[in-house]
Design an enzyme around this catalytic site. Structure first.
Site: not given
Ligand SMILES: [Ca+2]
Ligand SMILES: *[C@@H]1O[C@H](CO)[C@@H](O)[C@H](O)[C@H]1NC(C)=O
Ligand SMILES: *[C@@H]1O[C@H](CO)[C@@H](O)[C@H](O)[C@H]1NC(C)=O
Ligand SMILES: *[C@@H]1O[C@H](CO)[C@@H](O)[C@H](O)[C@H]1NC(C)=O
Length: 533
Positions: A408, A265, A274, A444, A195
């Site tokens: 993030d 997704d 994800i 993050h 960061s």
């Molecule tokens: Ca996925």
């Protein structure tokens, strides 16, 4: 070592200390070496504030640490000598400096650690993590104490420390003291941060190319002035909690986040929460527009759809030129805690109040893009940190590894891609010394649905994974610097319930940018079911 032994023998000969058994002498030597080390004598304008020998397993009480730093104590993972100094950087500024020197220092590695936000907090967790791996480790408070930027107000020297001087002063001091303590200079010097700490690493390579051989610059806050502008942008869009057309937390976490996943997704071939390749996700909020007869509250009105569209759009000046890339879709559950909370974003508000406008009463609801320009024109102590080339660092053989989470919630990963592209446009061989890994499903710096643990520090679990270049980013930079082994992938680990003790849920080999993670079939939890293409 010879000198300490001699000192010990002469003190023993003078019979100052009671007789010891042979084994007690062994145990005692490092302690004695530590407690006799007069670090402040080697450093100009330094005052010693602490010198203590700390055995492994000790929980240090950090009672004098600013409470806002939220680090009341730290478990120490090696037998070490803890040195703290107060070092002046001008007549009205200085740093709090910590150097932890482990008894065993076989590889002669020194690592400097970074800070976060606009803060002045030593990352004690990173000192503990790296000394546990045998590094000598340094951290500073970046020139001020606590998590706010109020200390910048009317004190450009504190600001200069924050922009570049605190870390450099700490690093140079650490090199001097490490050599004095062990009687040999560090073989290698590293940096690790995320960061703001990522920005600090890049700034180090830019301004002080000799400070580090290897730099881990996570989720870097580069193009810093524009970043502060972009993060100030959200509050005037959302308005304070309860404003007309205000989008509640519940709508963000329950409705909008679900719709983002519904749209994005599966684009990577696996529905697992994800978003592997955020570039491919162009969220269309109009899908949530209320039907004319819909009154269940599970939809958005036209003004709300427009708000969401602005929030996910690239941030531009009125003439269309880019200020900062768009946010990462899929970050909503975390983003409502800060950027989308219907409240000023503290770091940005502090930056405008105490640095750009010199007006502690400035209300962040009045932010507009002219202030991003003003911040970037001011660019105090060249804090921008957006180099296109790093010739001196490259020439000396320095290496940088960066990583950034694809979901993030505080700094968009698209900015790190933009930064890498910006540098690559001036150097076709950028991969020779600067490699960037996109970490799918990470928020993050840590956490998230993805395989996000890879030894990045900041308290992230590292014990359940090997200190190997494949699985640990600090080991990766070491292997690159010391053995010339450039990382091709960075394997992240997802622990069961994010708890190392519960074992590994799955791992994924995160791709070297600009390659993209690609599902090739099979159990999606197997790394071999994915390829970087
Ligand atoms: Ca996925
Ligand atoms: C910051 O805190 C340390 C104690 O952790 C203290 O020694 C130092 O004086 C403080 N610095 C400032 C600028 O207040
Ligand atoms: C160090 O102290 C000396 C004497 O007080 C002073 O002249 C000098 O400016 C100081 N240096 C810094 C970096 O503060
Ligand atoms: C997982 O973590 C949550 C939150 O820390 C906890 O409530 C839950 O019991 C944990 N589950 C398991 C299986 O350990």
């Amino acid at each position: 070592m010879l000198r300490t032994t001699y000192l010990w023998m002469s003190l023993a000969a003078l019979n100052i200390f009671p007789p010891l058994t042979a084994s007690a002498t062994c145990v005692d030597d490092p302690r004695r070496r530590c407690l006799s080390f007069e670090s402040e004598k080697f450093i100009t304008n330094a005052t010693r504030t602490r010198l203590e020998y700390v055995p492994r397993g000790t929980t240090l009480q950090l009672s004098d640490n600013d409470a806002s730093c939220n680090r009341p104590s730290q478990l120490v993972e090696a037998n070490l000598c803890r040195i703290a100094l107060q070092i002046d950087t001008s007549h009205r500024s200085g740093i709090t400096f910590e150097l932890w020197l482990p008894d065993d220092w076989p590889a002669g590695r020194l690592v400097s650690t970074g800070n976060g936000g606009v803060d002045g907090c030593v990352k004690y967790e990173d000192l503990a993590y790296t000394t546990g791996l045998g590094f000598a480790a340094m951290g500073t408070n970046n020139g001020h104490n606590g998590t706010t930027g109020v200390s910048f107000y009317h004190n450009p020297d504190v600001l200069e420390d924050f922009a570049h001087r605190a870390l450099h002063t700490g690093t140079v001091t650490a090199k001097t003291l490490t050599e004095a303590f062990y009687q040999k200079p560090p073989a290698r010097s590293y940096y690790i941060g995320c960061s703001l700490g990522g920005r600090m690493g890049i700034k180090g390579a830019e301004l002080y190319p000799n400070d580090y051989d290897g730099i881990v610059a996570g989720c870097p806050a580069v193009d810093f002035n524009h970043l502060q502008g972009q993060r100030a942008m959200f509050y005037p869009i959302t308005g304070p909690v309860g404003s007309p057309n205000y989008i509640s937390h519940q709508l963000w976490t329950g409705l909008i986040h679900d719709e983002v996943l519904k749209q994005c997704d599966g684009l990577d071939g696996v529905v697992d929460g994800i978003i592997e390749v955020p570039d491919r996700c162009h969220f269309q909020p109009e899908a949530l527009l209320c039907a004319s007869d819909q009154h269940d509250g599970q939809c958005l009105n036209e003004q709300q759809v427009e708000q969401v569209r602005k929030i996910y759009a690239p941030y531009t000046y009125p003439d269309g030129s880019l200020i900062f890339p768009r946010m990462n879709p899929g970050n909503e559950i975390q983003a409502v805690q800060k950027l989308l909370a219907g409240a000023p974003f503290g770091y940005s508000q502090d930056w405008f109040r105490y640095v750009v406008l010199n007006d502690p009463t400035w209300d962040a609801i009045h932010y507009d893009s002219s202030l991003a320009r003003r911040a970037d024109d001011l660019n105090p102590f060249n804090i921008r940190t957006y180099p296109q080339t790093l010739p001196a660092f490259k020439t000396r053989g320095g290496k940088i590894v960066s990583y950034h989470g694809g979901q993030d919630n505080q700094i968009t990963s698209f900015n790190t891609a933009r930064f890498w592209d910006h540098m690559a446009s001036a150097d076709q061989q950028l991969h020779d010394y600067f490699r960037f890994f996109r970490v799918s499903g990470m928020f993050h710096c840590n956490s998230g649905p993805g395989a996000w643990a890879f030894g990045q520090g900041g308290g992230a679990p590292a014990k359940g994974i090997a200190f190997e270049p494949q699985t640990n980013v600090l080991a990766a930079i070491v292997a690159w610097v010391e053995r010339g082994e450039a990382p091709e992938t960075l394997t992240g680990t997802k622990f069961v319930n994010d708890t190392a003790a519960l074992g590994i849920d799955f791992q994924r080999r995160h791709c070297l940018y600009p390659k993209a993670q690609t599902y090739v079939g099979g159990d999606h939890k197997e790394p071999s079911s994915w390829k970087c293409l």
